[in-house]
Motif scaffolding. Structure first.
Motif, mmCIF file in Angstrom:
data_model
loop_
_atom_site.group_PDB
_atom_site.id
_atom_site.type_symbol
_atom_site.label_atom_id
_atom_site.label_comp_id
_atom_site.label_asym_id
_atom_site.label_seq_id
_atom_site.Cartn_x
_atom_site.Cartn_y
_atom_site.Cartn_z
ATOM 1 N N LEU A 199 0.832 -1.196 0.000
ATOM 2 C CA LEU A 199 0.000 0.000 0.000
ATOM 3 C C LEU A 199 0.868 1.248 0.000
ATOM 4 O O LEU A 199 0.557 2.235 -0.688
ATOM 5 C CB LEU A 199 -0.923 -0.006 1.223
ATOM 6 C CG LEU A 199 -1.781 1.246 1.426
ATOM 7 C CD1 LEU A 199 -2.727 1.462 0.243
ATOM 8 C CD2 LEU A 199 -2.562 1.136 2.738
ATOM 9 N N ARG B 57 -6.771 8.380 1.022
ATOM 10 C CA ARG B 57 -5.791 8.385 2.107
ATOM 11 C C ARG B 57 -4.715 9.447 1.885
ATOM 12 O O ARG B 57 -4.263 10.090 2.838
ATOM 13 C CB ARG B 57 -5.141 7.001 2.227
ATOM 14 C CG ARG B 57 -6.055 5.924 2.817
ATOM 15 C CD ARG B 57 -5.465 4.538 2.620
ATOM 16 N NE ARG B 57 -4.224 4.366 3.353
ATOM 17 C CZ ARG B 57 -4.113 3.804 4.563
ATOM 18 N NH1 ARG B 57 -5.214 3.380 5.190
ATOM 19 N NH2 ARG B 57 -2.946 3.655 5.137
ATOM 20 N N ALA C 179 -9.270 4.077 -2.608
ATOM 21 C CA ALA C 179 -8.892 4.049 -1.196
ATOM 22 C C ALA C 179 -7.545 4.709 -0.969
ATOM 23 O O ALA C 179 -7.359 5.481 -0.010
ATOM 24 C CB ALA C 179 -8.864 2.604 -0.694
ATOM 25 N N GLU D 7 -6.464 -6.339 3.249
ATOM 26 C CA GLU D 7 -5.834 -5.683 4.404
ATOM 27 C C GLU D 7 -6.595 -4.424 4.805
ATOM 28 O O GLU D 7 -6.722 -4.115 5.995
ATOM 29 C CB GLU D 7 -4.386 -5.329 4.068
ATOM 30 C CG GLU D 7 -3.473 -6.539 3.878
ATOM 31 C CD GLU D 7 -2.104 -6.164 3.315
ATOM 32 O OE1 GLU D 7 -1.863 -4.946 3.099
ATOM 33 O OE2 GLU D 7 -1.278 -7.075 3.097
ATOM 34 N N LEU D 8 -7.125 -3.706 3.815
ATOM 35 C CA LEU D 8 -7.876 -2.479 4.079
ATOM 36 C C LEU D 8 -9.361 -2.744 4.334
ATOM 37 O O LEU D 8 -10.112 -1.810 4.610
ATOM 38 C CB LEU D 8 -7.739 -1.524 2.887
ATOM 39 C CG LEU D 8 -6.352 -0.932 2.640
ATOM 40 C CD1 LEU D 8 -6.360 -0.068 1.390
ATOM 41 C CD2 LEU D 8 -5.887 -0.124 3.847
ATOM 42 N N ILE E 246 -14.997 3.466 2.179
ATOM 43 C CA ILE E 246 -13.613 3.954 2.166
ATOM 44 C C ILE E 246 -13.530 5.452 2.418
ATOM 45 O O ILE E 246 -12.440 5.982 2.630
ATOM 46 C CB ILE E 246 -12.889 3.584 0.856
ATOM 47 C CG1 ILE E 246 -13.523 4.288 -0.348
ATOM 48 C CG2 ILE E 246 -12.867 2.075 0.666
ATOM 49 C CD1 ILE E 246 -12.836 3.972 -1.658
#
Length: 286
Positions: free
Chosen positions: A18, A50, A46, A173-174, A81
């Motif tokens: 990521l 971020r 996503a 993972e997210l 998200i």
């Protein structure tokens, strides 16, 4: 007593993360993500929110080629998200070359999409447009990548070295809702090249696939072969379709307006209609 750091293999060191994806975005002031709600564009969205926060926007194109339920799914992912999400209407069916449905159909579809996103970007002051294309797409027939190059669309997943398995790993993972979502290309991809695409054909394919999903099947394609439909189903669901639920499958497809139903005995392979065509256009990286 401190433990010794674990040695990292060459293979592990080459696995994209990521952080690698986010690093590709840090020099971008603002961006629109071409957002279908599938796992690829969801991961790009996503990462964008971020890094860019309110300077990111996910945009979903709505047209007769979008399968029922896909827009609602995209909305759910965007909410989860935390990225701002809007919709635009595209009219690829107004393009004669798209309706003709040659091997370059996706070029005309993506040109319509990126024309629309360029209008939004110019009006709202966004500096870049991102797609969800990844390394695996470079080994397939993807004329839409030429349209992306012509519109200066960036492909962060390609830049960061992500293939499909990497995308799903990081999406898990997210906890992105679409992390396990099967690929869902536009409905026109069910129509063999050379067979004209129109609203009626797209609506019939949509009805048939929706009826299959109502039976609990998740990963499938209904190939439009005129009066006949060929149903292709993922390996893990194929035995059920060919066995205890065969009658229900046939009734579902006939109920969508087809006269004949064929259930392909081989598992679904994405891109079946493009197999044997040249690989992706070299302009992908621009």
């Amino acid at each position: 007593m401190h433990s010794r750091p674990r040695a990292v293999s060459k293979e592990e060191a080459s696995i994209p993360t990521l952080g690698d994806l986010e690093d590709c975005l840090v020099d971008t002031r603002s961006a629109i993500v071409a957002f279908s709600g599938g796992v690829d564009s969801s991961l790009v969205a996503a990462a964008a929110v971020r890094v860019l926060g309110e300077r990111s926007l996910a945009v979903t194109a709505v047209s007769p080629a979008l399968a029922t339920g896909e827009l609602d799914g995209a909305r759910r992912v965007a909410r989860t998200i935390g990225i701002a999400h809007e919709e635009i209407r595209t009219d690829e069916l107004a393009r004669e070359a798209y309706r003709r449905n040659g091997p370059d159909r996706c070029y005309h579809c993506k040109t319509e999409l990126y024309d629309g996103l360029a209008v939004v970007a110019a009006a709202r002051g966004f500096d870049a447009v991102f797609s969800g294309a990844n390394l695996d797409d470079l080994g397939d027939w993807r004329p839409g990548l030429r349209a992306a190059a012509e519109h200066h669309v960036r492909h962060p997943l390609v830049e960061a070295g992500f293939g499909k398995s990497d995308i799903r790993r990081v999406a898990r993972e997210l906890r992105i809702p679409s992390a396990e979502k099967p690929a869902m290309p536009c409905l026109a991809s069910r129509v063999p090249f050379g067979t004209a695409v129109d609203r009626t054909v797209l609506a019939q394919v949509d009805r048939a696939e929706r009826a299959m999903k109502d039976l609990g099947f998740r990963d499938l394609r209904v190939r439009h072969l005129g009066a006949k439909a060929r149903v292709e189903i993922a390996e893990q669901e194929l035995a059920r379709a060919c066995g205890p639920d065969r009658g229900a499958v046939e009734r579902a497809i006939l109920g969508a307006g087809y006269d004949l139903v064929e259930i392909d005995p081989s598992p679904l392979r994405s891109g079946a209609l493009t197999r044997g065509l040249p690989l992706a256009d070299p302009g992908v990286g621009t």
